[in-house]
Design a protein around this motif. Structure first.
Motif, short mmCIF file in Angstrom:
data_model
loop_
_atom_site.label_atom_id
_atom_site.label_comp_id
_atom_site.label_asym_id
_atom_site.label_seq_id
_atom_site.Cartn_x
_atom_site.Cartn_y
_atom_site.Cartn_z
N LEU A 50 43.66 -27.68 -11.72
CA LEU A 50 43.82 -27.34 -10.32
C LEU A 50 42.53 -27.46 -9.51
CD1 LEU A 50 45.79 -26.08 -8.22
CD2 LEU A 50 45.11 -23.83 -9.08
N ASP A 51 42.53 -28.38 -8.55
CA ASP A 51 41.42 -28.46 -7.60
C ASP A 51 41.62 -27.35 -6.57
OD1 ASP A 51 39.28 -29.19 -6.06
OD2 ASP A 51 40.15 -31.07 -5.33
N ARG A 52 40.55 -26.71 -6.15
CA ARG A 52 40.67 -25.58 -5.22
C ARG A 52 40.87 -26.06 -3.78
NH1 ARG A 52 36.23 -21.05 -6.75
NH2 ARG A 52 37.66 -19.73 -5.55
N ASP A 53 40.19 -27.14 -3.43
CA ASP A 53 40.20 -27.60 -2.04
C ASP A 53 41.21 -28.72 -1.87
OD1 ASP A 53 39.59 -27.97 0.60
OD2 ASP A 53 37.74 -29.09 0.23
N ILE A 54 42.46 -28.36 -1.64
CA ILE A 54 43.54 -29.33 -1.49
C ILE A 54 44.34 -29.00 -0.23
CG2 ILE A 54 43.81 -29.90 -3.93
CD1 ILE A 54 46.04 -27.81 -4.06
N PRO A 55 45.02 -30.00 0.35
CA PRO A 55 45.86 -29.74 1.53
C PRO A 55 47.02 -28.81 1.20
CG PRO A 55 45.45 -32.09 1.24
CD PRO A 55 45.01 -31.43 -0.02
#
Length: 225
Positions: A50-55
């Motif tokens: 999981l990337d934290r900075d996503i749309p």
């Protein structure tokens, strides 16, 4: 193992997916939070990368939602946020592990394997059934003390059957757990993989076919092919 990669950089996401597939890890992609939540609602995953900075809903929000579920997948946050307080907030949101960018694919694989072997719902890190011993972290299989060399897909299928502990697993479930979302539901890949896996494990057959239902590990060797 089946993994959902939540990453909004397409080239990075595809590179991770392709690298994991070479390690017999089935991987699906989601480029934003809404897609990730949709995927999580219809598929079962062992780990979410999981990337934290996503749309859309960001990684922290997704982690918090998953943490509220009794049977949520493990969460490995993969992000450029490398400061200690950022890592702390990630773990507080529900992360089980945390890897900062840039990273080595091999390290990601090792961390995923470590998460996979953590006990979940009472499952031991090394599984044994009907004379078969499977160590998911070392990727080793033994039949009555004899080492058995398996392909990546054979190993993935056996891991699903071992986790079922003698319970019947349908071909559809095997396809879902050991392949990714691009697998053709009408393919005969499951049947072929089961057949070759039986031969690798040797006689007496330990994988039993339950006609019209699926497959299971036989408690007593000598199963029906």
């Amino acid at each position: 193992m089946r993994v959902l990669i939540v990453e909004d950089e397409p080239f990075l996401a595809e590179a991770i997916r392709d690298g994991l597939r070479l390690e017999a890890i089935a991987a699906d992609l989601a480029g934003d939070g809404d897609t990730a939540l949709e995927q999580l609602s219809v598929n079962r995953y062992d780990v979410v990368v999981l990337d934290r900075d996503i749309p859309g809903p960001n990684g922290d929000e997704i982690a918090r939602r998953l943490a509220r579920s009794a049977e949520s997948p493990r969460i490995l946050m993969l992000t450029a946020a490398a400061r200690l307080h950022e890592k702390e907030s990630g773990f507080e949101a529900g992360a089980d592990d945390y890897l900062t960018k840039p990273f080595a694919l091999r390290e990601l694989v090792l961390r995923l394997r470590a998460l996979e072997r953590r006990p979940s719902a009472g499952a031991p890190p090394v599984q044994e059934y009907a004379g078969v011993r499977l160590d998911a972290f070392r990727r080793e299989v033994y039949r009555d003390g004899r080492y058995v060399a398996l392909t990546r897909k054979q190993f993935a299928v056996l891991a699903v059957l071992m986790a079922a502990g003698g319970g019947v697993v349908s071909a559809e479930d095997l396809l879902e757990r050991a392949w990714d979302e691009n697998a053709d539901p009408f393919t005969n890949a499951v049947r072929i993989t089961i057949s070759t896996l039986r031969k690798r494990l040797g006689e007496p057959w330990v994988i039993e076919t339950v006609p019209g239902v699926g497959y299971r590990l036989a408690a007593v060797p000598g199963a029906t092919p």
